[in-house]
Design an enzyme around this catalytic site. Structure first.
Site, PDB file in Angstrom:
ATOM      1  N   SER A  24      21.313  -3.912  14.909  1.00  0.00           N
ATOM      2  CA  SER A  24      22.577  -3.547  15.543  1.00  0.00           C
ATOM      3  C   SER A  24      23.339  -2.624  14.601  1.00  0.00           C
ATOM      4  O   SER A  24      23.155  -2.656  13.378  1.00  0.00           O
ATOM      5  CB  SER A  24      23.408  -4.799  15.827  1.00  0.00           C
ATOM      6  N   LYS A  46      29.743 -15.269   8.624  1.00  0.00           N
ATOM      7  CA  LYS A  46      30.115 -16.172   9.721  1.00  0.00           C
ATOM      8  C   LYS A  46      28.930 -16.468  10.638  1.00  0.00           C
ATOM      9  O   LYS A  46      28.967 -17.433  11.403  1.00  0.00           O
ATOM     10  CB  LYS A  46      31.281 -15.600  10.532  1.00  0.00           C
ATOM     11  N   ASP A  47      27.861 -15.659  10.558  1.00  0.00           N
ATOM     12  CA  ASP A  47      26.672 -15.886  11.380  1.00  0.00           C
ATOM     13  C   ASP A  47      25.621 -16.750  10.682  1.00  0.00           C
ATOM     14  O   ASP A  47      24.588 -17.059  11.265  1.00  0.00           O
ATOM     15  CB  ASP A  47      26.021 -14.545  11.757  1.00  0.00           C
ATOM     16  N   SER A  64      33.423 -16.213  21.395  1.00  0.00           N
ATOM     17  CA  SER A  64      33.659 -17.284  20.438  1.00  0.00           C
ATOM     18  C   SER A  64      34.442 -18.435  21.045  1.00  0.00           C
ATOM     19  O   SER A  64      35.513 -18.227  21.639  1.00  0.00           O
ATOM     20  CB  SER A  64      34.431 -16.709  19.237  1.00  0.00           C
ATOM     21  N   LEU A  65      33.944 -19.668  20.885  1.00  0.00           N
ATOM     22  CA  LEU A  65      34.708 -20.832  21.338  1.00  0.00           C
ATOM     23  C   LEU A  65      35.989 -20.987  20.534  1.00  0.00           C
ATOM     24  O   LEU A  65      36.998 -21.469  21.060  1.00  0.00           O
ATOM     25  CB  LEU A  65      33.865 -22.109  21.219  1.00  0.00           C
ATOM     26  N   ARG A  66      35.960 -20.598  19.272  1.00  0.00           N
ATOM     27  CA  ARG A  66      37.177 -20.657  18.450  1.00  0.00           C
ATOM     28  C   ARG A  66      38.259 -19.750  19.026  1.00  0.00           C
ATOM     29  O   ARG A  66      39.430 -20.141  19.133  1.00  0.00           O
ATOM     30  CB  ARG A  66      36.850 -20.238  17.010  1.00  0.00           C
ATOM     31  N   ARG A  67      37.886 -18.522  19.396  1.00  0.00           N
ATOM     32  CA  ARG A  67      38.878 -17.610  19.969  1.00  0.00           C
ATOM     33  C   ARG A  67      39.316 -18.084  21.347  1.00  0.00           C
ATOM     34  O   ARG A  67      40.484 -17.921  21.722  1.00  0.00           O
ATOM     35  CB  ARG A  67      38.308 -16.189  20.033  1.00  0.00           C
ATOM     36  N   ARG A  94      29.107 -10.902  25.704  1.00  0.00           N
ATOM     37  CA  ARG A  94      28.071 -10.862  24.663  1.00  0.00           C
ATOM     38  C   ARG A  94      27.679  -9.419  24.412  1.00  0.00           C
ATOM     39  O   ARG A  94      28.031  -8.514  25.142  1.00  0.00           O
ATOM     40  CB  ARG A  94      26.833 -11.666  25.105  1.00  0.00           C
ATOM     41  N   ASN A 112      26.461  -6.379  21.140  1.00  0.00           N
ATOM     42  CA  ASN A 112      27.006  -5.877  19.888  1.00  0.00           C
ATOM     43  C   ASN A 112      28.367  -5.218  20.133  1.00  0.00           C
ATOM     44  O   ASN A 112      28.851  -5.161  21.276  1.00  0.00           O
ATOM     45  CB  ASN A 112      26.012  -4.924  19.204  1.00  0.00           C
ATOM     46  N   THR A 145      28.450  -2.453  22.807  1.00  0.00           N
ATOM     47  CA  THR A 145      28.226  -2.975  24.159  1.00  0.00           C
ATOM     48  C   THR A 145      29.487  -3.615  24.706  1.00  0.00           C
ATOM     49  O   THR A 145      29.866  -3.401  25.868  1.00  0.00           O
ATOM     50  CB  THR A 145      27.075  -4.002  24.147  1.00  0.00           C
ATOM     51  N   ARG A 146      30.149  -4.408  23.876  1.00  0.00           N
ATOM     52  CA  ARG A 146      31.379  -5.068  24.335  1.00  0.00           C
ATOM     53  C   ARG A 146      32.482  -4.064  24.635  1.00  0.00           C
ATOM     54  O   ARG A 146      33.206  -4.194  25.619  1.00  0.00           O
ATOM     55  CB  ARG A 146      31.835  -6.096  23.288  1.00  0.00           C
ATOM     56  N   CYS A 163      28.070 -23.057  16.748  1.00  0.00           N
ATOM     57  CA  CYS A 163      28.668 -22.329  17.873  1.00  0.00           C
ATOM     58  C   CYS A 163      29.191 -23.268  18.949  1.00  0.00           C
ATOM     59  O   CYS A 163      29.957 -22.856  19.808  1.00  0.00           O
ATOM     60  CB  CYS A 163      27.634 -21.388  18.479  1.00  0.00           C
TER      61      CYS A 163
END
Length: 309
Positions: A14, A84-85, A130-133, A150, A152, A155-156, A243
């Site tokens: 990516s 973070k990944d 992100s579930l956090r966001r 979803r 990169n 793409t978003r 995640c």
């Protein structure tokens, strides 16, 4: 260092992952001008599965497994990751040899229509992977519609420009590294959206038995960034961080101390609890343990049980 003559960096293909690998490549070439430093581009499962959220297909480890396989096979000597990944527990036989100096760890608000989350009307569509966001949005902006996105960075952004969303919440570090500063309409304060463990930092992973790489790459490590990220990741590890868990943890060095804040909650309801503590930056694990104990006292385990079903 005379023993460091050649290395191969495994990386996802990516644009952001390539930027990160090229950055480390340039730093290594400057440090060891006579050495050969090459890249091995790879496509991971996390890059291939784009029709489901990471929380439903195996988590962030999908971005690193193939790179670890390449190192095990001797095809690569190190891998560069967005920290973070990186899963909270590395597989046996691998070490995180360095955590480099951090880019801005905060979240960014990206929109062609609105200047900030505060400007968005009821029912406006916000995309996040992100579930956090998602938790942050439900906590602070319950009137907005939160949708998964979803792909990169490029793409978003294309999906946003095509009108599928009114705004996105993304990591500011990735946008800045890709020179997409102009897409950031506003930076979301950490007080509103506490960052993910390790967000904005790069992690360099090697095989544990690779003594040459251990010695050669040690200079990449930034002690303050590593201490902050160690504390953040320790909070996540203790609470089963993945995640599937909407969890935030963010440390900074302030007045010679490590100031650690953490949050865990239910992304479906917006319920959340917080904790914070200060302590010696040289003892990040101990500080994290204090924060975890306080979160558990407030009911973190019950919240996580409800989230995980």
């Amino acid at each position: 260092m005379s023993n460091f003559e050649r290395c191969v960096i495994a990386t996802r293909e990516s644009p952001l992952a390539m930027w990160q690998a090229l950055h480390i490549q340039s730093v290594l070439r400057a440090r060891y001008p006579s050495a050969s430093v090459e890249l091995l581009g790879m496509t991971t499962r996390g890059d291939q599965i784009l029709d489901r959220t990471l929380s439903k297909v195996g988590g962030k480890g999908l971005f690193v497994k193939e790179l670890e396989v390449a190192m095990e096979a001797g095809e690569a000597d190190l891998a560069v990751h967005s920290l973070k990944d990186v899963p909270m527990e590395l597989p046996e036989g691998f070490d995180l040899v360095a955590v480099s100096e951090r880019e801005d760890p905060r979240d960014a608000f990206v929109s062609p229509k609105y200047a900030s989350l505060d400007d968005m009307p009821a029912g406006a569509r916000v995309g996040t992977a992100s579930l956090r966001r998602e938790l942050m949005l439900r906590m602070n902006y319950p009137h907005l519609e939160v949708l998964p996105v979803r792909g990169n960075v490029g793409t978003r952004l294309r999906k946003l420009d095509a009108g599928e969303y009114d705004a996105l919440v993304m990591a500011s570090a990735g946008l800045k590294r890709l020179e997409l500063h102009d897409r950031i309409r506003s930076i979301i304060p950490a007080e509103v959206s506490l960052p993910s463990p390790g967000q904005g930092a790069l992690g360099v992973e090697i095989r544990s038995d690779n003594a040459v790489m251990h010695e050669a790459l040690a200079f990449l490590n930034d002690p303050h960034t590593r201490a902050c990220c160690t504390a953040e990741r320790a909070v996540s590890r203790a609470l089963g961080g993945s995640c599937q868990v909407p969890l935030a943890a963010y440390g900074i060095i302030e007045g010679g101390e490590l100031y650690l804040r953490a949050l865990v909650g239910n992304h479906k309801t917006g319920e959340a609890i917080r904790s914070e503590a200060r302590g010696p930056w040289t003892e990040p694990e101990a500080l994290a343990a204090r924060v975890v104990e306080d979160l558990r006292r407030q009911g973190a385990d019950a919240i996580l049980k409800a989230v995980l079903g």
